[in-house]
Design a protein around this motif. Structure first.
Motif, PDB file in Angstrom:
ATOM      1  N   TRP A  23       0.802  -1.213   0.000  1.00 24.56           N
ATOM      2  CA  TRP A  23       0.000   0.000   0.000  1.00 24.56           C
ATOM      3  C   TRP A  23       0.843   1.275   0.000  1.00 24.56           C
ATOM      4  O   TRP A  23       0.292   2.377  -0.048  1.00 24.56           O
ATOM      5  N   ASP A  24       2.163   1.133   0.035  1.00 28.17           N
ATOM      6  CA  ASP A  24       3.058   2.284   0.063  1.00 28.17           C
ATOM      7  C   ASP A  24       2.814   3.173  -1.161  1.00 28.17           C
ATOM      8  O   ASP A  24       2.734   2.679  -2.289  1.00 28.17           O
ATOM      9  N   GLY A  25       2.657   4.455  -0.948  1.00 29.87           N
ATOM     10  CA  GLY A  25       2.457   5.384  -2.058  1.00 29.87           C
ATOM     11  C   GLY A  25       1.029   5.464  -2.546  1.00 29.87           C
ATOM     12  O   GLY A  25       0.732   6.133  -3.527  1.00 29.87           O
ATOM     13  N   GLY A  26       0.105   4.790  -1.843  1.00 23.57           N
ATOM     14  CA  GLY A  26      -1.293   4.779  -2.277  1.00 23.57           C
ATOM     15  C   GLY A  26      -1.993   6.115  -2.103  1.00 23.57           C
ATOM     16  O   GLY A  26      -2.918   6.451  -2.834  1.00 23.57           O
ATOM     17  N   LEU A  27      -1.544   6.872  -1.125  1.00 23.31           N
ATOM     18  CA  LEU A  27      -2.153   8.180  -0.882  1.00 23.31           C
ATOM     19  C   LEU A  27      -1.528   9.221  -1.795  1.00 23.31           C
ATOM     20  O   LEU A  27      -0.316   9.215  -1.995  1.00 23.31           O
ATOM     21  N   HIS A  44      -1.502  12.509  -1.204  1.00 22.73           N
ATOM     22  CA  HIS A  44      -0.893  13.624  -0.494  1.00 22.73           C
ATOM     23  C   HIS A  44      -0.761  13.301   0.986  1.00 22.73           C
ATOM     24  O   HIS A  44      -1.204  12.268   1.449  1.00 22.73           O
ATOM     25  N   ASP A  45      -0.141  14.222   1.702  1.00 21.23           N
ATOM     26  CA  ASP A  45       0.204  14.042   3.103  1.00 21.23           C
ATOM     27  C   ASP A  45      -0.990  14.418   3.988  1.00 21.23           C
ATOM     28  O   ASP A  45      -1.482  15.542   3.909  1.00 21.23           O
ATOM     29  N   LEU A  46      -1.410  13.465   4.831  1.00 23.81           N
ATOM     30  CA  LEU A  46      -2.536  13.742   5.727  1.00 23.81           C
ATOM     31  C   LEU A  46      -2.124  14.474   7.001  1.00 23.81           C
ATOM     32  O   LEU A  46      -2.983  14.954   7.745  1.00 23.81           O
ATOM     33  N   SER A  47      -0.811  14.536   7.270  1.00 26.23           N
ATOM     34  CA  SER A  47      -0.392  15.053   8.584  1.00 26.23           C
ATOM     35  C   SER A  47      -0.833  16.506   8.778  1.00 26.23           C
ATOM     36  O   SER A  47      -1.251  16.879   9.879  1.00 26.23           O
ATOM     37  N   PRO A  56      -3.572  18.341   7.496  1.00 23.00           N
ATOM     38  CA  PRO A  56      -4.969  18.541   7.906  1.00 23.00           C
ATOM     39  C   PRO A  56      -5.290  17.916   9.258  1.00 23.00           C
ATOM     40  O   PRO A  56      -6.091  18.471  10.018  1.00 23.00           O
ATOM     41  N   VAL A  57      -4.656  16.794   9.591  1.00 24.07           N
ATOM     42  CA  VAL A  57      -4.952  16.156  10.890  1.00 24.07           C
ATOM     43  C   VAL A  57      -4.424  17.032  12.029  1.00 24.07           C
ATOM     44  O   VAL A  57      -5.131  17.282  13.015  1.00 24.07           O
ATOM     45  N   VAL A  58      -3.184  17.519  11.882  1.00 18.92           N
ATOM     46  CA  VAL A  58      -2.603  18.356  12.944  1.00 18.92           C
ATOM     47  C   VAL A  58      -3.391  19.659  13.089  1.00 18.92           C
ATOM     48  O   VAL A  58      -3.613  20.138  14.199  1.00 18.92           O
ATOM     49  N   ALA A  94      -6.601  19.987  12.549  1.00 20.47           N
ATOM     50  CA  ALA A  94      -7.834  19.634  13.253  1.00 20.47           C
ATOM     51  C   ALA A  94      -7.566  19.464  14.748  1.00 20.47           C
ATOM     52  O   ALA A  94      -8.369  19.861  15.589  1.00 20.47           O
ATOM     53  N   ILE A  95      -6.426  18.875  15.080  1.00 14.09           N
ATOM     54  CA  ILE A  95      -6.065  18.682  16.490  1.00 14.09           C
ATOM     55  C   ILE A  95      -5.856  20.035  17.162  1.00 14.09           C
ATOM     56  O   ILE A  95      -6.342  20.271  18.270  1.00 14.09           O
ATOM     57  N   LEU A 109       3.194  17.904  18.733  1.00 15.17           N
ATOM     58  CA  LEU A 109       2.448  17.604  17.511  1.00 15.17           C
ATOM     59  C   LEU A 109       3.361  17.258  16.346  1.00 15.17           C
ATOM     60  O   LEU A 109       2.951  16.550  15.415  1.00 15.17           O
ATOM     61  N   ALA A 143       2.804  14.192  13.912  1.00 15.33           N
ATOM     62  CA  ALA A 143       2.822  14.349  12.458  1.00 15.33           C
ATOM     63  C   ALA A 143       3.762  13.320  11.821  1.00 15.33           C
ATOM     64  O   ALA A 143       3.461  12.755  10.767  1.00 15.33           O
ATOM     65  N   ILE A 199       2.050  10.043  11.710  1.00 21.72           N
ATOM     66  CA  ILE A 199       1.065  10.013  10.619  1.00 21.72           C
ATOM     67  C   ILE A 199       1.764   9.721   9.305  1.00 21.72           C
ATOM     68  O   ILE A 199       1.355   8.841   8.541  1.00 21.72           O
ATOM     69  N   ARG A 200       2.852  10.459   9.035  1.00 23.98           N
ATOM     70  CA  ARG A 200       3.548  10.277   7.756  1.00 23.98           C
ATOM     71  C   ARG A 200       4.045   8.849   7.589  1.00 23.98           C
ATOM     72  O   ARG A 200       4.022   8.297   6.497  1.00 23.98           O
ATOM     73  N   GLN A 230       0.463   6.591   7.218  1.00 21.86           N
ATOM     74  CA  GLN A 230      -0.764   7.020   6.547  1.00 21.86           C
ATOM     75  C   GLN A 230      -1.103   6.146   5.340  1.00 21.86           C
ATOM     76  O   GLN A 230      -2.286   5.854   5.111  1.00 21.86           O
ATOM     77  N   ASP A 231      -0.114   5.704   4.590  1.00 24.41           N
ATOM     78  CA  ASP A 231      -0.408   4.849   3.437  1.00 24.41           C
ATOM     79  C   ASP A 231      -0.995   3.515   3.900  1.00 24.41           C
ATOM     80  O   ASP A 231      -1.924   2.986   3.289  1.00 24.41           O
ATOM     81  N   TYR A 284      -4.553   4.177   5.223  1.00 30.52           N
ATOM     82  CA  TYR A 284      -5.417   4.451   4.065  1.00 30.52           C
ATOM     83  C   TYR A 284      -5.733   3.152   3.318  1.00 30.52           C
ATOM     84  O   TYR A 284      -6.882   2.884   2.975  1.00 30.52           O
ATOM     85  N   GLN A 331      -8.167  10.062   8.029  1.00 25.01           N
ATOM     86  CA  GLN A 331      -7.922  11.268   8.831  1.00 25.01           C
ATOM     87  C   GLN A 331      -8.598  11.135  10.185  1.00 25.01           C
ATOM     88  O   GLN A 331      -7.991  11.449  11.220  1.00 25.01           O
ATOM     89  N   LEU A 363      -7.122  11.182  14.072  1.00 29.27           N
ATOM     90  CA  LEU A 363      -7.662  12.067  15.106  1.00 29.27           C
ATOM     91  C   LEU A 363      -8.033  11.258  16.345  1.00 29.27           C
ATOM     92  O   LEU A 363      -7.729  11.646  17.478  1.00 29.27           O
TER      93      LEU A 363
END
Lengths: 90, 182
Positions: free
Chosen positions: A41-45, A47-50, A52-54, A56-57, B23, B27, B30-31, B34-35, B38, B56, B60
């Motif tokens: 699944w590596d590279g499936g996303l 963009h970086d979610l960090s 928007p998540v940070v 939101a936190i 944080l 972060a 997450i990095r 995240q893949d 997801y 996401q 959280l």
């Protein structure tokens, strides 16, 4: 390739495609299988979610601070009312 | 403030322990995962946009649960469980109540010439606002916050069956209020 846990690559490939839900519990606890899936699944996303998540936190933490501050203010007002109104509400 | 190199050198467990107060550490966590998160969600929901939203939300929830994470499981396993539970909940909700999305359900009965989308949505919002609190709150938690029935029961302190009944009554009340749009 087989693993110590004896789950085969084909099984994990099927699992990754949304089949073999009976492997769920095993995958949840097996480091080897997770490594395989992580590589798959590596590279499936895109963009970086960090970010928007940070964000939101930080917002949640800010709202908690506001709620705490309001609680302190209301508490202070209540105490002040008791002092200045004496037994008026009894 | 830690450098990127310093963060990259930290183990998952070290990052998880540092994250409540740092944080940047979270972060980095997450990095790293995240893949994987997801992918774990996408295999269940099969919708990339929804999978991203759920991933996401999973992070959280993980952040909120960091204080209680004892480290007896691997961080990745812990994230996997959070993510797949959220994904399964999303799929279960969709399967149980496939027509439960309010705007579409109401608009399906509206004559095409009368369907001014923004006007309909304004009426729907007003109708929801007019509902009594005991019906509106569970409905909003279900339809807009997408909580499960159990999560609504836990949040409101109501029994599970009461939550189901109130949401059903709220939907019926809304349908009556929107009768004019049929």
């Amino acid at each position: 390739m087989s693993r110590l846990c004896a789950i085969r690559d084909e099984q994990l490939l099927a699992f990754a495609e949304g089949e073999s839900f009976d492997l769920d519990e095993h995958v949840a606890t097996c480091d080897e299988c997770q490594e395989f899936l992580a590589a798959l699944w590596d590279g499936g996303l895109d963009h970086d979610l960090s970010e928007p998540v940070v964000k939101a936190i930080r917002f949640e933490l800010f709202m908690l601070d506001v709620a705490r501050l309001l609680g302190d203010v209301i508490g202070d007002m209540g105490r002040a009312a008791k002092v200045y109104l004496g037994g008026a509400d009894e | 403030m830690r450098s990127d190199a310093a963060l990259e050198a930290m183990s998952d467990l070290e990052l998880a322990r540092a994250a409540p107060d740092d944080l940047d550490a979270f972060a980095e966590l997450i990095r790293r995962h995240q893949d994987f998160v997801y992918g774990a969600v996408l295999r269940v929901v099969k919708n990339p946009t929804q999978a991203e939203d759920i991933a996401q939300e999973a992070f959280l929830r993980a952040y909120r649960g960091l204080e209680g994470f004892r480290g007896d499981a691997q961080v990745r396993s812990w994230l996997y469980r959070i993510a797949t539970n959220l994904a399964m909940n999303a799929v279960t909700r969709k399967r149980e109540f496939p027509t439960e999305t309010l705007p579409e359900q109401v608009s399906a009965n509206v004559p095409a010439r009368a369907l001014e989308h923004s006007e309909l949505r304004a009426h729907l919002r007003a109708a929801i606002a007019e509902l009594p609190d005991d019906l509106r709150v569970p409905l909003v938690l279900r339809e807009y916050d997408e909580l499960s029935y159990q999560e609504i029961a836990d949040t409101t302190g109501l029994p599970l069956n009461t939550v189901r009944t109130r949401i059903l009554r709220a939907r019926r009340a809304l349908a009556d209020k929107m009768e004019a749009w049929r």
